[in-house]
Each structure stands twice: as C-alpha cells, then as structure tokens.
Design a protein around this motif. Structure first.
Motif, short mmCIF file in Angstrom:
data_model
loop_
_atom_site.label_atom_id
_atom_site.label_comp_id
_atom_site.label_asym_id
_atom_site.label_seq_id
_atom_site.Cartn_x
_atom_site.Cartn_y
_atom_site.Cartn_z
N SER A 68 3.04 -15.17 6.22
CA SER A 68 2.76 -13.82 5.74
C SER A 68 4.10 -13.14 5.50
CB SER A 68 1.94 -13.03 6.76
OG SER A 68 2.69 -12.86 7.96
N GLY A 69 4.11 -12.17 4.62
CA GLY A 69 5.36 -11.47 4.36
C GLY A 69 5.25 -10.50 3.21
N VAL A 70 6.40 -10.07 2.72
CA VAL A 70 6.48 -9.07 1.66
C VAL A 70 7.04 -9.72 0.40
CG1 VAL A 70 7.47 -6.86 0.96
CG2 VAL A 70 6.79 -7.24 3.35
N VAL A 71 6.37 -9.54 -0.72
CA VAL A 71 6.82 -10.14 -1.98
C VAL A 71 8.16 -9.53 -2.38
CG1 VAL A 71 6.26 -10.47 -4.42
CG2 VAL A 71 4.42 -10.45 -2.71
N ASP A 72 9.15 -10.41 -2.66
CA ASP A 72 10.45 -9.92 -3.14
C ASP A 72 10.85 -10.51 -4.48
OD1 ASP A 72 11.35 -12.46 -2.50
OD2 ASP A 72 12.62 -11.81 -0.83
N MET A 73 10.04 -11.44 -5.01
CA MET A 73 10.29 -11.97 -6.35
C MET A 73 8.98 -12.54 -6.90
SD MET A 73 13.13 -14.77 -7.66
CE MET A 73 14.52 -13.68 -7.29
N VAL A 87 1.41 -9.87 1.65
CA VAL A 87 0.48 -10.96 1.34
C VAL A 87 0.48 -12.00 2.47
CG1 VAL A 87 0.81 -10.67 -1.15
CG2 VAL A 87 2.23 -12.32 0.10
N PHE A 88 -0.53 -12.86 2.45
CA PHE A 88 -0.55 -14.04 3.30
C PHE A 88 -1.10 -15.18 2.49
CE2 PHE A 88 -4.87 -12.98 3.30
CZ PHE A 88 -5.65 -13.75 4.15
N GLY A 89 -0.73 -16.41 2.86
CA GLY A 89 -1.20 -17.54 2.09
C GLY A 89 -0.46 -18.81 2.43
N TYR A 113 1.34 -8.86 10.60
CA TYR A 113 1.93 -10.03 9.96
C TYR A 113 1.76 -11.26 10.83
CZ TYR A 113 4.14 -7.11 6.38
OH TYR A 113 4.37 -6.27 5.32
N GLU A 114 1.96 -11.10 12.15
CA GLU A 114 1.84 -12.24 13.06
C GLU A 114 0.43 -12.81 13.03
OE1 GLU A 114 3.19 -9.36 13.81
OE2 GLU A 114 5.27 -9.79 14.42
N GLU A 115 -0.57 -11.95 13.05
CA GLU A 115 -1.95 -12.42 13.01
C GLU A 115 -2.26 -13.08 11.66
OE1 GLU A 115 -4.23 -9.17 15.85
OE2 GLU A 115 -3.62 -8.59 13.82
N ALA A 116 -1.87 -12.43 10.57
CA ALA A 116 -2.22 -12.92 9.23
C ALA A 116 -1.65 -14.30 8.97
CB ALA A 116 -1.75 -11.94 8.17
N ILE A 294 2.66 -18.82 16.50
CA ILE A 294 3.27 -18.19 15.35
C ILE A 294 4.80 -18.07 15.55
CG2 ILE A 294 3.35 -16.10 13.93
CD1 ILE A 294 0.67 -17.56 13.79
N ILE A 295 5.54 -18.43 14.48
CA ILE A 295 6.98 -18.19 14.46
C ILE A 295 7.21 -16.84 13.79
CG2 ILE A 295 9.18 -18.94 13.47
CD1 ILE A 295 8.17 -21.82 13.73
N VAL A 296 7.86 -15.95 14.50
CA VAL A 296 8.14 -14.61 13.97
C VAL A 296 9.56 -14.57 13.46
CG1 VAL A 296 8.23 -12.15 14.51
CG2 VAL A 296 6.48 -13.60 15.58
N ILE A 297 9.72 -14.16 12.22
CA ILE A 297 11.02 -14.15 11.58
C ILE A 297 11.69 -12.79 11.78
CG2 ILE A 297 12.31 -14.66 9.47
CD1 ILE A 297 10.48 -16.95 10.49
#
Length: 297
Positions: A68-73, A87-89, A113-116, A294-297
């Motif tokens: 999961s994260g935030v679109v940057d490109m 988004v997540f996927g 984000y961690e759950e997704a 979950i690995i948290v970045i």
C-alpha cells in the motif's frame, strides 16, 4: 532508495538491505511511495528456490508482491489514478521504498496503510479457493489452517455467504477463530474425531500444507470437494492444487466492498522494518500466525 535484495537462494540470511535506483512504471502501471508491504509465504518459498517452475527468478532479485502507498508516478495509458492517491494492490519488489504496481485499487477508508498492505494476495486467494471448492449456503466447510491471512479471509467471506465454517488452528487461536464466526478446534492427535463431533463436512480447504489431504478427502468423501493452496502432493490424492492467481482487480474491488460493509477485517499480527525482513521471514515460516505480517516503510 532502500530495497531488500537477494543474490542466491537460501535461508533468510541471504536477504540484504541495499541502495537501488527507483523503478519507473511502464504502460498501464503506476509507481507508489511504499508505506507498507505484506510478508507472504510465497515470498520465502521463492527466496528458498521452491517455486521456480511457475515463477522463474533472475538473480539478483527483489521480493514482495503486496503493498500500500501513495502514487508518485503514473505510467502511460493509466486513467482514473493520479499522483497523491492512496492505493493498495499487487506489484513487484514491494520490499522497498518505491515499487511499481501492476494491479491496484483505491485504499478503503477504514484501513490504515499497514492493514491495507495485508489484503491483496489474501483477498484474491480466498475468493478463488472459495469459488473452486464450491462452498454453498447451508453447507459446512472445513478450513485447515484457518487463523492465518487467507484463512481469516476465507472464514469471514464464507460466513457472509451463509456457509458454516469449521476451522483448525493452534490452541492460542481458538478464541480468535470463534470471534470471526468459525467453529474452532485444534489440530494434532485426534483432530479428525474432533472435527466430526462438530459436524458433517461438505467441502474442505487446506491452507497450511500440513499433510492432511488424506484426512480431508476422508471427511468430505469426495476429493473433488477438497482444494489446497499449500500441498504440492495434491494430485496424488486426486485433490485440486490452486496455485494460479485469478482476477486480482476484481478481488480488490470485492474486498474493498466487504471491508467498507464491515464484513471483513484482517488483523495485523506483527510489523517489521525493512532491515528486519529476514526476521519477518523466519516468523512467517514458523506459522501459528493470526492475521498478517507487515513490513512498514
């Protein structure tokens, strides 16, 4: 950016935290700033060299599918998704600060984000095996390994479809299984008799690969009503091995609806940093989990 890589197959000690160039999305892809990535059994099986027939690996390689994260490109041809979207996927090499995603969906508002990050592969697998085993309303489904990520999703989705579920898990997960709607019992000596005491089994799923396929066939009376995602000896017992992913995009959409409707909730069992990826693999391989790692970045 920081990324987990490995240059040879082996134990968790082959994982290295390295500096790498940020990837670029291709046609129909996006790139995200990763907030969290799921640890799947598939990851360490590939790292060990177990799944090379169906998933060839060119070394050195990264790891990770779900994130999961935030679109940057945004890559060419992508419509309806913009920089800044959460988004997540599924993608590739998601154990990293940036990753290219090939299938994604807007992140459901109730989820962190961690759950997704823990949902994509689990959703696809759970929905796929439930369809393949043809569990119908009013029937009883036995789930071996019911407390893990896929098992947790299977139990909740099956219950929402009117299927009675009996789940096997360790002693520490009995209360958890009951809390998500399953009749629970432990594995180990006498587990077949304990299952029989809970009901007549119409269909069964093996999610743990614990060598129980003969017993599952015995309990259902029909190998065609048994599906495994974890036992490579399935064909020897006339059982279907479900290993090829199906409609991931559809699973993300359906799963998002179930989350928003309050039908589905997957707990986060433990979180790790990128530098702790090897420890996450050790814990994942040991099993006995409740929900997702979950690995948290």
């Amino acid at each position: 950016m920081k990324k987990i890589m490995y240059s040879r197959f082996g134990g968790p000690e082959v994982l290295e935290l390295v500096e790498s160039e940020r990837p670029h999305p291709g046609e129909g892809q996006i790139r995200i700033s990763v907030r969290a990535a799921a640890v799947n059994a598939f990851d360490w099986r590939v790292r060990e060299g177990q799944r090379l027939g169906t998933h060839p690996v060119t070394l050195p390689s990264g790891l990770g599918i779900d994130a999961s994260g935030v679109v940057d490109m945004v890559g060419p041809g992508v419509m309806g998704t913009a920089v800044g979207d959460a988004v997540f996927g599924e993608g590739r090499d998601t154990y990293a600060e940036s990753a290219v995603m090939t299938v994604w969906h807007p992140m459901p508002a109730p989820l962190s984000y961690e759950e997704a990050a823990g949902y994509p592969s689990v959703l696809e697998a759970a929905l796929r095996v439930l369809d393949e085993v043809e569990a119908r309303s009013g029937e009883t489904l036995l789930v071996s390994g019911a407390a893990g990520g896929v098992g947790s999703a299977v139990v909740q989705i099956a219950r929402s479809r009117g299927v009675h579920v009996i789940g096997t898990a360790g002693t520490g997960n009995q209360r958890y299984l009951r809390s998500i709607g399953a009749s629970a019992t432990t594995y180990g000596d006498g587990w077949v008799e304990r299952v029989r005491a809970l009901g007549t089994i119409d269909a069964a799923l093996d999610l743990a690969g614990a060598g129980v396929l003969p017993q599952l066939v015995q309990l259902t009376g029909n190998p065609n009503r048994v599906v495994t995602i974890a036992d490579l000896d399935a064909a020897q017992h006339g059982v279907h091995f479900s290993g090829a992913a199906g409609d991931v995009a559809g699973a993300l959409a359906e799963g998002s609806r179930l989350v928003v409707d309050g039908v589905l909730k997957l707990p986060v069992a433990a979180t790790y940093t990128l530098a702790e990826a090897a420890a996450a693999h050790v814990d994942s391989r040991a099993g006995h989990t409740r929900g997702r790692r979950i690995i948290v970045i």
